[in-house]
Design a protein around this motif. Structure first.
Motif, PDB file in Angstrom:
ATOM      1  N   SER A  53      -2.638  -3.390  -9.948  1.00 28.50           N
ATOM      2  CA  SER A  53      -1.327  -3.449 -10.590  1.00 28.50           C
ATOM      3  C   SER A  53      -0.382  -4.388  -9.846  1.00 28.50           C
ATOM      4  O   SER A  53      -0.621  -4.755  -8.690  1.00 28.50           O
ATOM      5  CB  SER A  53      -0.702  -2.049 -10.661  1.00 28.50           C
ATOM      6  N   THR A  54       0.707  -4.746 -10.513  1.00 30.44           N
ATOM      7  CA  THR A  54       1.712  -5.620  -9.908  1.00 30.44           C
ATOM      8  C   THR A  54       2.487  -4.906  -8.802  1.00 30.44           C
ATOM      9  O   THR A  54       3.163  -5.561  -8.003  1.00 30.44           O
ATOM     10  CB  THR A  54       2.700  -6.099 -10.981  1.00 30.44           C
ATOM     11  N   CYS A 106      -4.819   4.026  -4.861  1.00 24.18           N
ATOM     12  CA  CYS A 106      -5.745   2.918  -4.580  1.00 24.18           C
ATOM     13  C   CYS A 106      -5.874   1.982  -5.781  1.00 24.18           C
ATOM     14  O   CYS A 106      -5.876   0.752  -5.627  1.00 24.18           O
ATOM     15  CB  CYS A 106      -7.120   3.472  -4.197  1.00 24.18           C
ATOM     16  N   TRP A 107      -5.981   2.557  -6.970  1.00 25.65           N
ATOM     17  CA  TRP A 107      -6.152   1.727  -8.167  1.00 25.65           C
ATOM     18  C   TRP A 107      -4.929   0.850  -8.383  1.00 25.65           C
ATOM     19  O   TRP A 107      -5.057  -0.335  -8.709  1.00 25.65           O
ATOM     20  CB  TRP A 107      -6.401   2.617  -9.392  1.00 25.65           C
ATOM     21  N   ASN A 108      -3.727   1.404  -8.214  1.00 24.05           N
ATOM     22  CA  ASN A 108      -2.508   0.610  -8.406  1.00 24.05           C
ATOM     23  C   ASN A 108      -2.412  -0.514  -7.377  1.00 24.05           C
ATOM     24  O   ASN A 108      -1.930  -1.607  -7.682  1.00 24.05           O
ATOM     25  CB  ASN A 108      -1.272   1.511  -8.313  1.00 24.05           C
ATOM     26  N   TYR A 109      -2.863  -0.271  -6.150  1.00 21.08           N
ATOM     27  CA  TYR A 109      -2.813  -1.327  -5.148  1.00 21.08           C
ATOM     28  C   TYR A 109      -3.771  -2.459  -5.499  1.00 21.08           C
ATOM     29  O   TYR A 109      -3.434  -3.646  -5.329  1.00 21.08           O
ATOM     30  CB  TYR A 109      -3.170  -0.774  -3.765  1.00 21.08           C
ATOM     31  N   LEU A 110      -4.933  -2.125  -6.002  1.00 18.55           N
ATOM     32  CA  LEU A 110      -5.945  -3.146  -6.278  1.00 18.55           C
ATOM     33  C   LEU A 110      -5.681  -3.918  -7.568  1.00 18.55           C
ATOM     34  O   LEU A 110      -5.981  -5.122  -7.645  1.00 18.55           O
ATOM     35  CB  LEU A 110      -7.335  -2.501  -6.345  1.00 18.55           C
ATOM     36  N   GLY A 114      -2.477  -6.671  -7.740  1.00 19.01           N
ATOM     37  CA  GLY A 114      -3.099  -7.032  -9.011  1.00 19.01           C
ATOM     38  C   GLY A 114      -2.133  -7.643 -10.001  1.00 19.01           C
ATOM     39  O   GLY A 114      -1.007  -8.029  -9.665  1.00 19.01           O
ATOM     40  N   LYS A 115      -2.551  -7.696 -11.264  1.00 20.05           N
ATOM     41  CA  LYS A 115      -1.773  -8.343 -12.324  1.00 20.05           C
ATOM     42  C   LYS A 115      -1.441  -7.389 -13.472  1.00 20.05           C
ATOM     43  O   LYS A 115      -0.654  -7.753 -14.355  1.00 20.05           O
ATOM     44  CB  LYS A 115      -2.549  -9.547 -12.873  1.00 20.05           C
ATOM     45  N   LEU A 116      -2.014  -6.200 -13.481  1.00 21.19           N
ATOM     46  CA  LEU A 116      -1.744  -5.248 -14.554  1.00 21.19           C
ATOM     47  C   LEU A 116      -0.519  -4.410 -14.212  1.00 21.19           C
ATOM     48  O   LEU A 116      -0.072  -4.376 -13.064  1.00 21.19           O
ATOM     49  CB  LEU A 116      -2.961  -4.349 -14.766  1.00 21.19           C
ATOM     50  N   ARG A 117       0.003  -3.730 -15.220  1.00 18.43           N
ATOM     51  CA  ARG A 117       1.135  -2.838 -14.964  1.00 18.43           C
ATOM     52  C   ARG A 117       0.632  -1.599 -14.213  1.00 18.43           C
ATOM     53  O   ARG A 117      -0.516  -1.183 -14.364  1.00 18.43           O
ATOM     54  CB  ARG A 117       1.785  -2.423 -16.280  1.00 18.43           C
ATOM     55  N   ARG A 148       0.845  -1.206   0.000  1.00 13.15           N
ATOM     56  CA  ARG A 148       0.000   0.000   0.000  1.00 13.15           C
ATOM     57  C   ARG A 148       0.878   1.253   0.000  1.00 13.15           C
ATOM     58  O   ARG A 148       0.566   2.236  -0.680  1.00 13.15           O
ATOM     59  CB  ARG A 148      -0.930  -0.002   1.219  1.00 13.15           C
ATOM     60  N   TRP A 149       1.964   1.186   0.755  1.00 13.05           N
ATOM     61  CA  TRP A 149       2.889   2.325   0.794  1.00 13.05           C
ATOM     62  C   TRP A 149       3.628   2.454  -0.538  1.00 13.05           C
ATOM     63  O   TRP A 149       3.854   3.553  -1.035  1.00 13.05           O
ATOM     64  CB  TRP A 149       3.855   2.141   1.955  1.00 13.05           C
TER      65      TRP A 149
END
Length: 377
Positions: free
Chosen positions: A161-162, A155-159, A166-169, A134-135
């Protein structure tokens, strides 16, 4: 021993070694006289005479008595050194005896203090929670007044992105702003007038549609104003927030006084020092502190705020307000004609699988997202 007497004794010894010279005695009398009258020149003459005698010891003594520099920069022709015997001097020591014997004092300590510590890292991890990812996902630093969209990107990157779970960039805030319809230069955009709670939840949906993701955004805890969470107490909200911060499918944004940032962890701190390593504590035995990630470079990267202070902020109603980033200022009153309501609250963002898109885990009772912000943010 007085200084004048020490000088006279030293000179008398030197004159004796010179062979009981009568002229030296006269010089000594004159030197003694000049000392009382403050005339320093006579002493130099005597030293010169003693050096002419050819005695090596007298030369050494004369060298030791040459002019020396004082601390204030002045030079003095009088130089005397002596040792002070401190063998008979003993400082007075006041020894205070303990009010009670050590055995008796030890018995007054609680018996639980002598019990072995049995807490494990797994147990402590339940009390001190922060997913470091998260940090990692905190979008820092933000653009001027872009705290809302910067927190949303975090928030979006935590949910998704890698960099998080997540699994997206990962995406940048510039890429997110482009998807949302903004054009550079981004630092010239005045985000404040149009960025609000509902705006962030709608932008979250737009980002999910652009990248083919599924999720929900909703008011998590908001005691007052539009979108308030009816029937949800602060104790229940805290319990749900703790569960949400342990959940990899949940992320949060806290709307405080003129700012947005992201809760990323918490710590349950025992009230009593003796409970620092206790394995089980009730809610009445602890204070909960919330760790909040900061997108602004003007503040520390992580704030640590008491949950009671967060509740003070959310419970205020116009014209009163409480700045959670400056708790020392206390509850203040703003100049406004509006009475009642509060824009501050905690927003939740939840990742959902395509099959469970209609589910709302951990969702408190709240109103649906309206078409536009009901209040000016």
């Amino acid at each position: 021993m007085p200084l004048s007497r020490a000088i006279r004794d030293a000179r008398w010894c030197r004159i004796t070694r010179m062979g009981n010279n009568s002229s030296s005695s006269d010089d000594f009398s004159q030197s003694d006289e000049s000392e009382e009258n403050g005339e320093d020149g006579k002493e130099v003459d005597m030293t010169t005479k003693s050096s002419e005698s050819g005695d090596d010891d007298d030369d050494d003594a004369a060298d030791r008595n040459e002019m020396t520099t004082l601390g204030n920069g002045r030079r003095s022709e009088k130089s005397t050194a002596w040792e002070v015997d401190l063998s008979d001097w003993k400082p007075k020591r006041t020894e205070t005896e303990p009010s009670e014997p050590i055995e008796e004092r030890g018995s007054s300590i609680s018996t639980s203090a002598s019990l072995p510590v049995t807490i494990t890292p797994k147990t402590m991890a339940e009390r001190r929670v922060m997913d470091q990812r998260r940090w990692f996902c905190m979008c820092r630093p933000q653009y001027k007044k872009s705290c809302g969209v910067s927190s949303l990107v975090s928030c979006w990157n935590y949910l998704y992105s890698t960099l998080g779970t997540g699994k997206l960039r990962p995406i940048s805030q510039e890429e997110a702003l482009t998807v949302l319809g903004f054009e550079p230069p981004f630092d010239a955009i005045r985000f404040g007038p149009f960025t609000g709670n509902v705006t962030l939840m709608r932008w979250f949906q737009q980002l999910n549609e652009a990248f083919g993701c599924h999720g929900k955004a909703f008011y998590f805890y908001k005691p007052h104003g539009a979108g308030r969470t009816i029937g949800l107490s602060s104790e229940e909200a805290l319990a749900r927030l703790k569960e949400g911060l342990k959940n990899e499918n949940m992320a949060f944004i806290y709307h405080c006084s003129n700012h947005y940032f992201c809760p990323i962890g918490f710590e349950d701190v025992p009230l009593a020092p003796i409970n620092a390593y206790q394995t089980s504590l009730s809610d009445s035995d602890i204070d909960t502190w919330i760790l909040i990630g900061e997108p602004s470079k003007a503040h520390p990267g992580i704030h640590c705020k008491k949950w009671t202070d967060v509740c003070t902020d959310l419970e205020c109603q116009n014209p009163e307000y409480f700045d959670i980033r400056h708790t020392d200022r206390g509850v203040r009153t703003r100049r406004t004609k509006k009475v009642g309501g509060n824009l501050h609250g905690i927003l939740a963002f939840q990742r959902l699988d395509e099959a469970s898109d209609s589910k709302r885990d951990l969702t408190p009772s709240s109103e649906d997202i309206p078409d536009s912000d009901p209040e000016s943010e």
